[in-house]
Structures are given as C-alpha cells and as structure tokens.
Design a protein around this motif. Sequence first.
Motif, mmCIF file in Angstrom:
data_model
loop_
_atom_site.group_PDB
_atom_site.id
_atom_site.type_symbol
_atom_site.label_atom_id
_atom_site.label_comp_id
_atom_site.label_asym_id
_atom_site.label_seq_id
_atom_site.Cartn_x
_atom_site.Cartn_y
_atom_site.Cartn_z
ATOM 1 N N VAL A 21 -12.377 -11.127 -8.675
ATOM 2 C CA VAL A 21 -11.629 -12.142 -7.928
ATOM 3 C C VAL A 21 -10.145 -11.779 -7.935
ATOM 4 O O VAL A 21 -9.640 -11.215 -8.907
ATOM 5 N N GLU A 22 -9.471 -12.103 -6.863
ATOM 6 C CA GLU A 22 -8.041 -11.817 -6.792
ATOM 7 C C GLU A 22 -7.247 -12.939 -7.447
ATOM 8 O O GLU A 22 -7.567 -14.121 -7.267
ATOM 9 N N LEU A 23 -6.237 -12.555 -8.204
ATOM 10 C CA LEU A 23 -5.359 -13.509 -8.862
ATOM 11 C C LEU A 23 -4.077 -13.631 -8.035
ATOM 12 O O LEU A 23 -3.349 -12.648 -7.855
ATOM 13 N N HIS A 24 -3.824 -14.814 -7.526
ATOM 14 C CA HIS A 24 -2.602 -15.045 -6.757
ATOM 15 C C HIS A 24 -1.552 -15.672 -7.680
ATOM 16 O O HIS A 24 -1.738 -16.784 -8.165
ATOM 17 N N LEU A 36 -6.441 -7.971 -9.515
ATOM 18 C CA LEU A 36 -7.823 -8.415 -9.455
ATOM 19 C C LEU A 36 -8.353 -8.601 -10.876
ATOM 20 O O LEU A 36 -8.030 -7.815 -11.775
ATOM 21 N N LEU A 37 -9.153 -9.644 -11.069
ATOM 22 C CA LEU A 37 -9.798 -9.871 -12.358
ATOM 23 C C LEU A 37 -11.262 -9.475 -12.273
ATOM 24 O O LEU A 37 -11.995 -9.972 -11.413
ATOM 25 N N THR A 172 -16.042 -2.736 -5.873
ATOM 26 C CA THR A 172 -16.065 -2.189 -4.511
ATOM 27 C C THR A 172 -14.678 -2.147 -3.879
ATOM 28 O O THR A 172 -14.466 -1.454 -2.887
ATOM 29 N N GLU A 173 -13.727 -2.902 -4.429
ATOM 30 C CA GLU A 173 -12.348 -2.889 -3.927
ATOM 31 C C GLU A 173 -11.657 -1.578 -4.334
ATOM 32 O O GLU A 173 -11.888 -1.047 -5.425
ATOM 33 N N THR A 291 -2.535 -1.790 -6.640
ATOM 34 C CA THR A 291 -3.621 -2.742 -6.891
ATOM 35 C C THR A 291 -4.142 -2.481 -8.289
ATOM 36 O O THR A 291 -4.523 -1.351 -8.623
ATOM 37 N N VAL A 292 -4.132 -3.534 -9.097
ATOM 38 C CA VAL A 292 -4.493 -3.433 -10.517
ATOM 39 C C VAL A 292 -5.725 -4.283 -10.771
ATOM 40 O O VAL A 292 -5.822 -5.413 -10.281
ATOM 41 N N VAL A 293 -6.667 -3.756 -11.541
ATOM 42 C CA VAL A 293 -7.816 -4.530 -12.002
ATOM 43 C C VAL A 293 -7.653 -4.799 -13.493
ATOM 44 O O VAL A 293 -7.370 -3.880 -14.273
ATOM 45 N N ALA A 294 -7.790 -6.046 -13.893
ATOM 46 C CA ALA A 294 -7.772 -6.424 -15.309
ATOM 47 C C ALA A 294 -9.176 -6.875 -15.707
ATOM 48 O O ALA A 294 -9.758 -7.753 -15.062
#
Length: 297
Positions: A21-24, A36-37, A172-173, A291-294
């Motif tokens: 999910v994207e964190l805004h 993104l989480l 997939t992002e 773009t970062v994924v946590a």
Amino acid sequence: MATHRPSEPDGISLRLPSPVVELHDDRLRPHDVRLLLKRDDLIHPDVPGNKWRKLKFNLAEARVQGCHTLLTFGGAYSNHLRATAAAGRHFGFDTIGVVRGEEHLPLNESLAFAAGMGMRLTYLDRTTYRRKTDADVLSRLANQFGPCYVLPEGGSNALAARGCAELVDEITEDFDTICSASGTGCTLAGIAARLRQGQRAIGFSVLKGGGFLNDEVRRFQREAFQAETHNWSLETEFHFGGYAKRKPELDSFISDFEDRHGVVLDWVYEAKMMYGIFARVASGSIARGSTVVAVLC
C-alpha cells in the motif's frame, strides 16, 4: 536443498502475497519520494511477517527429515518463540522453547501465549545459554527431548534467508530501494539476493553496535545463495539505545505515525526503521524522485 513447501492445514489462512500500500505523508512530498509499505505484518496474526518467511522452508525441511518436534531458542519476550509455537500448532509439530534465564511465574504474556499453543518451555542459565550452539549443550538437549529439528535463535539460517527473498517477488510496483529492520541480518540478506539490477536494499540495525551484521549478511548470502551481492547497506544510527530499548523521540514518532496513518508500528523493529527512512529522506540520503518500499513485519 529441499524445495518442499508446507501445506496449509485447516484452520490457518495465510495472507499471501501480503499487500503493498502507498503511504501518503506530507513530509515526503517536498522530496518527491514515494513510500510503499509491504504489509508482511498482515500475513497471519500468530505467525506474521518475516517470522513466517523464516519458518516456511525450515518447516518443509523438518518434514523431509522426518522430524516431528521443533526446538528453538529465545529470550523471555521472544516473538520468535511465539511464532514457532503457533506454527507448530497450526502445522502439526510439537515445539520446545529453550528460554534464556530462570523461570518466572506467572509467565509473561509472550511465554504464556507460547505455552498456550502447546510449546514446552525449558530454561538455560545465561552462561549456558551463551553456549547454546556448542555440541555439548545441543547433545544434552537431544538426550533430554529426543530427536528434534533445531532452529537457531530468531529462526535465522540459510533456509530462512531463502524464505525472506520471496517477498521481493511479490512486489509488482517498480521501486528503487527496499528497507527492512535488521536484528540478525537474515532478512536483509534474502531481500538483497533477489533484487533486480539498479535496486538497492537498506537494513536498519535495531542493535547498538550493529556493524557486525555486515559480516552476518554476507554469511547468510553465501550459505543460502552461494554468492554475495553488493546492492545493500546497513544503517547503524537508529537503534535508540539498543535492542528492545526506546527513547521519547521514538515514542513520539510512533504516536504521530498512528495518528497520521492508523498503523501502529512495532517499537522494537519497525518504528526504528521507519524513523530512519524519514530521517534519510529529510537529509537527502534517499534520492529525490525515488520509490521506496518499507517492509513491515
């Protein structure tokens, strides 16, 4: 190496792939960073996140070896003991938890949960516990409990690193950087091994003096994938005093994050990573436009 996968018995439903999910957050907008989480914490309430990923191939290997009992190690508040006990209950293994220190009654919530899941608890004094991987200690445990599949403390080994690598395949992002909290280096090792060219992984050590984890990441990669990668780094400045320690600024960050996003961060691991991500974004260490994924686990 065994490639068998544990089946899902009646009564357990794993949320896989875990959602992204994207964190805004308005703190990210001026830096043009997208966050993104990877919600591995939602895989299963009893066996969440990297606990499940670390156990997956180990459970399969235990079955291949014909072992019906899992034996593992942890402190009195170990999430790994909880998860192993739950996995044993759900997947049909007996479980033994070797706890550091003396028995204290009544059991704390973590050990009570493990016992409630059927885990047999035994205790080692702290001096002996430090030698838990020595042959004489393991032999004594084997004589006491019989044949067991032995999981290391925290569940971290080559099979665990392979399990952690799988989370990358679920995203997939497109992304540039993926971040995880690091206690043993195993999760970071697995993630980094599966990245595509141009992607990088950052581990945020939750341990004071966590620089030694650099060697551990490389060891796990050699053991699991027969090769080391150079697409990762380790941040050691966000431990907030050390493992299972916290400071007021971390508590304030957790409270503010919940108010903003409705997500309660685990203060031992996740919150330290997330605090570090925001600090690195603010300092420009994470490049503009990234773009970062946590990974939440």
